[in-house]
Design a protein around this motif. Structure first.
Motif, short mmCIF file in Angstrom:
data_model
loop_
_atom_site.label_atom_id
_atom_site.label_comp_id
_atom_site.label_asym_id
_atom_site.label_seq_id
_atom_site.Cartn_x
_atom_site.Cartn_y
_atom_site.Cartn_z
N THR A 135 0.83 -1.21 0.00
CA THR A 135 0.00 0.00 0.00
C THR A 135 0.86 1.26 0.00
N MET A 136 1.91 1.27 0.83
CA MET A 136 2.78 2.43 0.90
C MET A 136 3.51 2.66 -0.41
N LEU A 137 3.97 1.54 -1.04
CA LEU A 137 4.66 1.68 -2.31
C LEU A 137 3.71 2.19 -3.39
N PHE A 138 2.48 1.69 -3.35
CA PHE A 138 1.49 2.15 -4.34
C PHE A 138 1.19 3.64 -4.17
N ILE A 139 1.11 4.08 -2.90
CA ILE A 139 0.86 5.50 -2.64
C ILE A 139 2.02 6.35 -3.16
N ALA A 140 3.25 5.87 -2.92
CA ALA A 140 4.42 6.62 -3.39
C ALA A 140 4.44 6.69 -4.91
N LEU A 141 4.15 5.56 -5.57
CA LEU A 141 4.13 5.56 -7.03
C LEU A 141 3.02 6.46 -7.57
N THR A 142 1.89 6.46 -6.89
CA THR A 142 0.79 7.33 -7.32
C THR A 142 1.18 8.80 -7.22
N GLY A 187 -5.05 12.49 -8.20
CA GLY A 187 -4.01 11.79 -7.45
C GLY A 187 -4.32 11.75 -5.95
N PHE A 188 -4.80 12.88 -5.43
CA PHE A 188 -5.15 12.93 -4.01
C PHE A 188 -6.29 11.95 -3.69
#
Length: 295
Positions: free
Chosen positions: A19-26, A74-75
């Protein structure tokens, strides 16, 4: 995109790390998309400016709308993938009526400026590149940018004045480039009463007519009727000078300023050569013969 990234990392990372990686990529993708869109719009705007097209104003306004939409998307994706924030957002949306009233009151001025910006974009009282003057506030310059909230005006001292769109929309605007960019500037010169007024008017008209930046606005009918190329009139009989006024026509505001400066410089030399005195304040003291004998 969200489903593809989640399927790719489901078997490799734990749930929280994924989840954290997906948020960073987003977040990174959102920033990249915003910068790419911003750069594309800037290139289009510069091209429209070189072509002197009014579409530059529309593209400049749409640039901010597109950037805002990308950041909002994005937000929204980031918030939807964080359980705590997602639950909080659901509660906030449930109380949306109260928030709408509070937010509307708090952002009334900002929303008014955004609506005014849309009105300016729709009716086009001015566009990017126009020379304008806000009569009430005495702000003059070139419209450099129109955003969602404000209009940026570059003054003649190369300073930027930021004016809210609500003010620009409700003010009286003097636009030198609206429909017709030609400018008529008045030049006033005072000569002494002893000078030949007819000759002074003739010389002033000749100097102006020979300037390369002077714009002859006579119609073919006026030229055929013998109308003068430059209009020079006696404006006033002042206390110590005869005031002559000439009409200086130029293609735009900046050219009119340069034309006026060139005429002032040349007319001084021409008047001096033709023995026509330019009036200026001076004091003449007379001594009587009786006073001289008493002394």
């Amino acid at each position: 995109m969200q489903a593809w990234i989640q399927n790719l990392m489901r078997d490799r990372l734990p749930g929280m790390a994924m989840t954290m990686l997906f948020i960073a990529l987003t977040g990174v993708v959102t920033l990249i998309c915003a910068r790419v869109v911003n750069r594309i719009f800037r290139r289009v705007i510069e091209r429209q400016k070189r072509l002197n097209s009014g579409s530059a104003t529309i593209f400049a306004f749409c640039r901010y709308l597109a950037a805002t939409a990308i950041y909002f998307a994005g937000f929204a994706v980031i918030v939807s993938n964080i359980p705590a924030l997602s639950a909080g957002m659901n509660k906030l949306l449930a109380a949306g009526g109260v928030l709408a009233v509070v937010g509307g009151l708090a952002a009334q001025e900002a929303l008014g400026s955004m609506v005014s910006g849309l009105m300016i974009l729709a009716f086009k009282p001015f566009v990017i590149g126009d020379v304008v003057r806000c009569v009430e506030n005495n702000i003059s310059g070139v419209v450099e940018e129109i955003t969602l909230r404000h209009t940026a005006i570059r003054t003649y001292e190369n300073k930027r004045v930021i004016v809210p769109n609500s003010v620009m929309n409700n003010s009286i605007i003097e636009n030198a480039d609206y429909e017709d960019s030609r400018v008529c500037s008045f030049l006033e010169v005072g000569v002494t009463y002893e000078s030949d007024i007819t000759r002074a008017k003739q010389l002033l008209a000749e100097v102006i007519a020979h300037q390369p930046d002077y714009l002859d606005t006579r119609t073919p009918q006026q030229k055929k009727a013998g109308a003068p190329a430059v209009q020079v009139v006696v404006l006033a009989l002042a206390e110590s000078a005869v005031i002559l006024r000439a009409s200086l026509w130029a293609k735009d505001n900046s050219t009119a300023f340069s034309l006026k400066c060139a005429v002032l410089e040349e007319i001084k030399s021409v008047f001096e050569h033709e023995h026509i005195a330019i009036a200026y304040p001076h004091l003449v003291v007379l001594h009587s013969e009786v006073q001289d004998r008493e002394e």
